[in-house]
Design an enzyme around this catalytic site. Sequence first.
Site, PDB file in Angstrom:
ATOM      1  N   HIS A 189     -14.967  -8.310  -3.278  1.00 41.79           N
ATOM      2  CA  HIS A 189     -15.358  -9.505  -2.533  1.00 41.79           C
ATOM      3  C   HIS A 189     -15.063 -10.776  -3.322  1.00 41.79           C
ATOM      4  CE1 HIS A 189     -17.351  -8.272   1.087  1.00 41.79           C
ATOM      5  NE2 HIS A 189     -18.014  -7.326   0.448  1.00 41.79           N
ATOM      6  N   ARG A 296      -3.584  -8.667   7.303  1.00 46.93           N
ATOM      7  CA  ARG A 296      -4.093  -7.342   6.914  1.00 46.93           C
ATOM      8  C   ARG A 296      -5.207  -6.958   7.890  1.00 46.93           C
ATOM      9  NH1 ARG A 296      -3.584  -9.666   1.342  1.00 46.93           N
ATOM     10  NH2 ARG A 296      -2.292  -8.245   0.134  1.00 46.93           N
ATOM     11  N   ARG A 332       0.047  -6.415  10.617  1.00 53.32           N
ATOM     12  CA  ARG A 332       0.299  -5.112  10.002  1.00 53.32           C
ATOM     13  C   ARG A 332      -0.748  -4.115  10.485  1.00 53.32           C
ATOM     14  NH1 ARG A 332      -0.301  -4.394   3.583  1.00 53.32           N
ATOM     15  NH2 ARG A 332      -2.521  -4.486   4.034  1.00 53.32           N
ATOM     16  N   GLU A 436       7.248  -0.451   0.155  1.00 51.13           N
ATOM     17  CA  GLU A 436       6.284  -0.453  -0.938  1.00 51.13           C
ATOM     18  C   GLU A 436       6.167   0.902  -1.620  1.00 51.13           C
ATOM     19  OE1 GLU A 436       2.513  -1.864   0.542  1.00 51.13           O
ATOM     20  OE2 GLU A 436       2.676  -0.749   2.401  1.00 51.13           O
ATOM     21  N   ASN A 459       2.973  -5.342  -4.474  1.00 49.39           N
ATOM     22  CA  ASN A 459       1.775  -4.855  -5.193  1.00 49.39           C
ATOM     23  C   ASN A 459       1.830  -3.337  -5.310  1.00 49.39           C
ATOM     24  OD1 ASN A 459       0.956  -7.509  -4.989  1.00 49.39           O
ATOM     25  ND2 ASN A 459      -0.407  -7.136  -3.260  1.00 49.39           N
ATOM     26  N   ASP A 460       2.113  -2.703  -4.179  1.00 48.73           N
ATOM     27  CA  ASP A 460       2.182  -1.239  -4.210  1.00 48.73           C
ATOM     28  C   ASP A 460       3.479  -0.753  -4.831  1.00 48.73           C
ATOM     29  OD1 ASP A 460      -0.244  -0.142  -3.218  1.00 48.73           O
ATOM     30  OD2 ASP A 460       0.219  -1.058  -1.288  1.00 48.73           O
ATOM     31  N   ARG A 470      -2.845  -0.197  -9.659  1.00 45.02           N
ATOM     32  CA  ARG A 470      -2.827  -1.655  -9.627  1.00 45.02           C
ATOM     33  C   ARG A 470      -4.188  -2.280  -9.916  1.00 45.02           C
ATOM     34  NH1 ARG A 470      -1.514  -2.624  -3.205  1.00 45.02           N
ATOM     35  NH2 ARG A 470      -3.181  -4.128  -2.955  1.00 45.02           N
ATOM     36  N   CYS A 507       5.704  -9.916   0.456  1.00 45.73           N
ATOM     37  CA  CYS A 507       4.330 -10.367   0.699  1.00 45.73           C
ATOM     38  C   CYS A 507       3.343  -9.887  -0.357  1.00 45.73           C
ATOM     39  CB  CYS A 507       3.876  -9.979   2.101  1.00 45.73           C
ATOM     40  SG  CYS A 507       3.915  -8.216   2.398  1.00 45.73           S
TER      41      CYS A 507
END
Length: 587
Positions: A189, A296, A332, A436, A459-460, A470, A507
Amino acid sequence: MRRGIAVSPGVAVGTAYCIHTILVDPERSRLEAEDVAAELDAYQSAREKTIADLRAMQSKVERQLGHQEAAIFAVHEAILRDRDFTQKVQTWIVEERFTAAASLQRLLEHYSYLFAHTHDSYLRERLNDVRDVIQRLSAHLNAQTVPRMPSLSGPLILVADEFLPSHAVAIGTTDVRGIVTQTGSRTSHAAIIARGRGIPAVSGVSGILKHVKTGDTIIVDGREGQVIVNPDAEVKSAFRKLEREFFLLKDQLAANRDQPARTVDGVELELLSNINGVTDAEAAVAMGAAAVGLFRTEYLYLTHPSIPSEEEQFEAYCRIIDASPGRRVTIRTLDIGGDKTVPYFGHHHQEANPFLGWRSIRLSFEHPEFFNTQIRAILRAAAYARQHDGHVKLMFPMITTIEEIHRLRAMMRRVKQRLRRARKPVADVPTGIMIEVPAAAVSIRSMLPLVDFVSIGSNDLIQYLMAADRDNPKVSHLCQPIAPAVLRVLTDVISACKEMDKPVTLCGEMAGQPSSFVLLLGMGLRSFSMSPPLVPSIKDLTRNISVQQAERILEHALKLKTTSQIKRYLTEQLRRISPNIEMLETA
Ligand code: PEP
Ligand code: MG
């Protein structure tokens, strides 16, 4: 000075406000038999007040921030209404003669124990929600008001073990300049809220609450991931200067929102935003993002106690479309599993390697009833967008094989046919995939003819390429977007898309980091999607660099053999291009 993970850039100096768990009655004094009934009543009354509290919070937040942000309070109410929750508390009051407060303390220990060994960060986040509910109930038992923000003056730096949903709401109007948490990662969060609001933040600073007390002066350096408690006058004044520069820079840069994102040699770039909800969509417009490059949708599910219906999803997507007037929105499909799970997909089983397991599109394929519903809602939202000067693209995460793309195309055909038969408006939407998984990056040339566009989920892609989780601080030195191996793969994917004339975006977080942005620009990338507050600084960098310069920098970087050499070289180059930009980068 203490180190943690830099999760949101910038520098802030302020007065510490420590949020300690406010649970009461630790000694668990036992009740006399004749007090049991009164204690049960006290619990019931606190429970009712808590429910009223949550409802009031929900409608207030809904009015101020929107439906999605308010949904967390419905989740909290569901936790509180869970039969097991109240039954346990009542049983301990009656059978153990615990006070209600002590029973709640025990309940929290019980849940903490259950969740202690989970690697599942969704469940860990839900423990935060349980704790939040228990704190609220305990405070009512103690007749305290909740949550109460300090009456301390001056800019505040919140210091907490973890950042709870109610803290996020409570800081609404308080002058919070920075956030420091003992636990947490980029999916927690704290990280999401801090980044979305442009507040500097450092997470994973273990033991910080032992070294800082409310009222101390504290510095948060969200560029380097460090926290300094009670600095001497010299250090404080140096950081105050940096803080002023940071604010000034942010203000100056935000003023470029209506300027084109055009390089010195006249190449127009697309700077897009990654969003998790309506508030982010509004921030994206305010920061001058040209479109939404990644919505997302999992956040819709994470804050919902059960699978959202087609209608609820359709409405949620329409709200995003309305908040992005005249702009494209790339939606997505659900990317759940790995680090984020929801209880209603049977995710209670433990996977040895959740990131390599049943996540994202793999899970969607196994729940066709839910997956079809989501696609229907998106296609209907696309038709709605058409009527409102908007435009929707549909994107599938975590594609690994060609077979998966064939399967998706067949599914899309069936869903469209059914919608047409039901006489629902349905629009043809450009359909793309995320690159990814390294297997997809390697097969890019055979995948491209089957899709309308691709978006690189760096990121992935980086974590899978480097075999380094990650979110694990122990291996974060390996998860580097500028590692030579990563650069090679990205260069190849981007070249393939250009050769085959397919639109390509990136992204992942690296799109908004100045050093990696320059390299991507050199590779030929022209579309970048990032957190809304990062758009102005990347636009500023765009307007100070030429494509030729970026190509030269990339060419040299590709000759270097190690990540640290590349990093040093990029720092030098960036300082020359735009000295300010260092301020806006996280280490
Ligand atoms: C990515 O993997 O780079 C990405 C953008 O998706 P997420 O961070 O949601 O996994
Ligand atoms: Mg991803």
